[in-house]
Design a protein around this motif. Sequence first.
Motif, PDB file in Angstrom:
ATOM      1  N   ARG A 105      51.600   6.467 -22.984  1.00  0.00           N
ATOM      2  CA  ARG A 105      51.723   7.289 -21.770  1.00  0.00           C
ATOM      3  C   ARG A 105      50.809   6.788 -20.663  1.00  0.00           C
ATOM      4  NH1 ARG A 105      51.904  13.827 -21.319  1.00  0.00           N
ATOM      5  NH2 ARG A 105      50.627  13.982 -19.466  1.00  0.00           N
ATOM      6  N   VAL A 157      52.492   3.877 -19.011  1.00  0.00           N
ATOM      7  CA  VAL A 157      53.615   4.296 -18.165  1.00  0.00           C
ATOM      8  C   VAL A 157      53.082   4.925 -16.882  1.00  0.00           C
ATOM      9  CG1 VAL A 157      55.642   5.807 -17.982  1.00  0.00           C
ATOM     10  CG2 VAL A 157      55.224   4.517 -20.091  1.00  0.00           C
ATOM     11  N   GLU A 158      52.057   5.743 -16.997  1.00  0.00           N
ATOM     12  CA  GLU A 158      51.487   6.388 -15.816  1.00  0.00           C
ATOM     13  C   GLU A 158      50.877   5.378 -14.844  1.00  0.00           C
ATOM     14  OE1 GLU A 158      48.846   9.244 -17.626  1.00  0.00           O
ATOM     15  OE2 GLU A 158      50.442  10.755 -17.714  1.00  0.00           O
ATOM     16  N   GLU A 214      54.202   0.669 -12.368  1.00  0.00           N
ATOM     17  CA  GLU A 214      55.380   1.027 -11.582  1.00  0.00           C
ATOM     18  C   GLU A 214      56.665   0.958 -12.405  1.00  0.00           C
ATOM     19  OE1 GLU A 214      57.432  -0.267  -7.320  1.00  0.00           O
ATOM     20  OE2 GLU A 214      55.868  -1.545  -8.175  1.00  0.00           O
ATOM     21  N   LYS A 237      59.764   3.639 -12.091  1.00  0.00           N
ATOM     22  CA  LYS A 237      59.474   5.066 -12.087  1.00  0.00           C
ATOM     23  C   LYS A 237      59.801   5.664 -10.713  1.00  0.00           C
ATOM     24  CE  LYS A 237      55.229   5.154 -12.937  1.00  0.00           C
ATOM     25  NZ  LYS A 237      53.826   5.414 -13.118  1.00  0.00           N
ATOM     26  N   TYR A 245      60.147   9.477 -10.696  1.00  0.00           N
ATOM     27  CA  TYR A 245      59.837  10.901 -10.795  1.00  0.00           C
ATOM     28  C   TYR A 245      59.177  11.176 -12.133  1.00  0.00           C
ATOM     29  CZ  TYR A 245      60.518  15.986 -10.692  1.00  0.00           C
ATOM     30  OH  TYR A 245      60.312  17.341 -10.693  1.00  0.00           O
ATOM     31  N   PHE A 246      58.312  12.176 -12.153  1.00  0.00           N
ATOM     32  CA  PHE A 246      57.820  12.687 -13.427  1.00  0.00           C
ATOM     33  C   PHE A 246      57.690  14.201 -13.314  1.00  0.00           C
ATOM     34  CE2 PHE A 246      53.753  12.502 -11.259  1.00  0.00           C
ATOM     35  CZ  PHE A 246      53.050  13.581 -11.777  1.00  0.00           C
ATOM     36  N   GLN A 247      57.730  14.836 -14.446  1.00  0.00           N
ATOM     37  CA  GLN A 247      57.617  16.297 -14.515  1.00  0.00           C
ATOM     38  C   GLN A 247      57.041  16.664 -15.867  1.00  0.00           C
ATOM     39  OE1 GLN A 247      58.843  18.800 -12.166  1.00  0.00           O
ATOM     40  NE2 GLN A 247      57.571  20.085 -13.467  1.00  0.00           N
ATOM     41  N   ASP A 248      56.045  17.515 -15.876  1.00  0.00           N
ATOM     42  CA  ASP A 248      55.519  18.012 -17.141  1.00  0.00           C
ATOM     43  C   ASP A 248      56.426  19.115 -17.668  1.00  0.00           C
ATOM     44  OD1 ASP A 248      53.303  16.317 -17.195  1.00  0.00           O
ATOM     45  OD2 ASP A 248      52.124  17.671 -15.959  1.00  0.00           O
ATOM     46  N   ARG A 266      55.513  14.833 -21.057  1.00  0.00           N
ATOM     47  CA  ARG A 266      55.729  14.525 -19.649  1.00  0.00           C
ATOM     48  C   ARG A 266      57.027  13.734 -19.601  1.00  0.00           C
ATOM     49  NH1 ARG A 266      51.080  12.601 -15.850  1.00  0.00           N
ATOM     50  NH2 ARG A 266      50.929  14.864 -15.781  1.00  0.00           N
ATOM     51  N   PHE A 298      59.517  11.272 -17.664  1.00  0.00           N
ATOM     52  CA  PHE A 298      59.561  10.242 -16.626  1.00  0.00           C
ATOM     53  C   PHE A 298      61.019   9.897 -16.369  1.00  0.00           C
ATOM     54  CE2 PHE A 298      55.485   9.681 -18.699  1.00  0.00           C
ATOM     55  CZ  PHE A 298      54.612   9.538 -17.629  1.00  0.00           C
ATOM     56  N   GLY A 357      63.222   6.979 -14.598  1.00  0.00           N
ATOM     57  CA  GLY A 357      63.147   5.635 -14.044  1.00  0.00           C
ATOM     58  C   GLY A 357      64.508   5.175 -13.559  1.00  0.00           C
TER      59      GLY A 357
END
Length: 170
Positions: free
Chosen positions: A64, A67-68, A71, A129, A131-134, A156, A158, A160
């Motif tokens: 993670r 990934v965070e 890009e 990437k 967008y991300f959302q928890d 989380r 992701f 892509g």
Amino acid sequence: MAHKMVKIEDLNFNPFTLIGKEWMLITAGNINSFNTMTASWGSLGYIWERPVAFCVIRPQRFTRKFVEENEFFTLSFLGREYRSTLEICGKYSGKDVNKVEMAKLTPKEDEEFKTVFFDEANLVLICKKIYFQDIIPENFLDKSIDNFYTAKDYHRMFIGEIVKVLKREE
């Protein structure tokens, strides 16, 4: 083996089998510093006028962080003969061991996007990437989904954009 770039429109597979039954490797980083993990949860689709891949990663997974911080990430799909390889990459943490070496995988770096995939893959999706959302339990409309989170370690998600598709040359 070599991989060639193909158009996403030319792909023909069942995503439910490919992800849910055969699994994938989520990888991020560059050839000098990367990590990978096995995943069997995810999705492929079309949103915001572009082809996308969704993947979900729990907070304690070493991948993670990669990934965070990067890009791009890749999804590598290996054949059924690599099931034990996928099991190794799901069981061990790259924080503790060199699981790529343990699994006898051959990392390659995509020259264009400088992200890592594996030579053994039959199919590689290179994703940017967007967008991300928890995942938050308050949003579960079906409360039984929370049973997947006994440790309350919510994923989380992701999203892509699939910017490149590579297929193993036969």
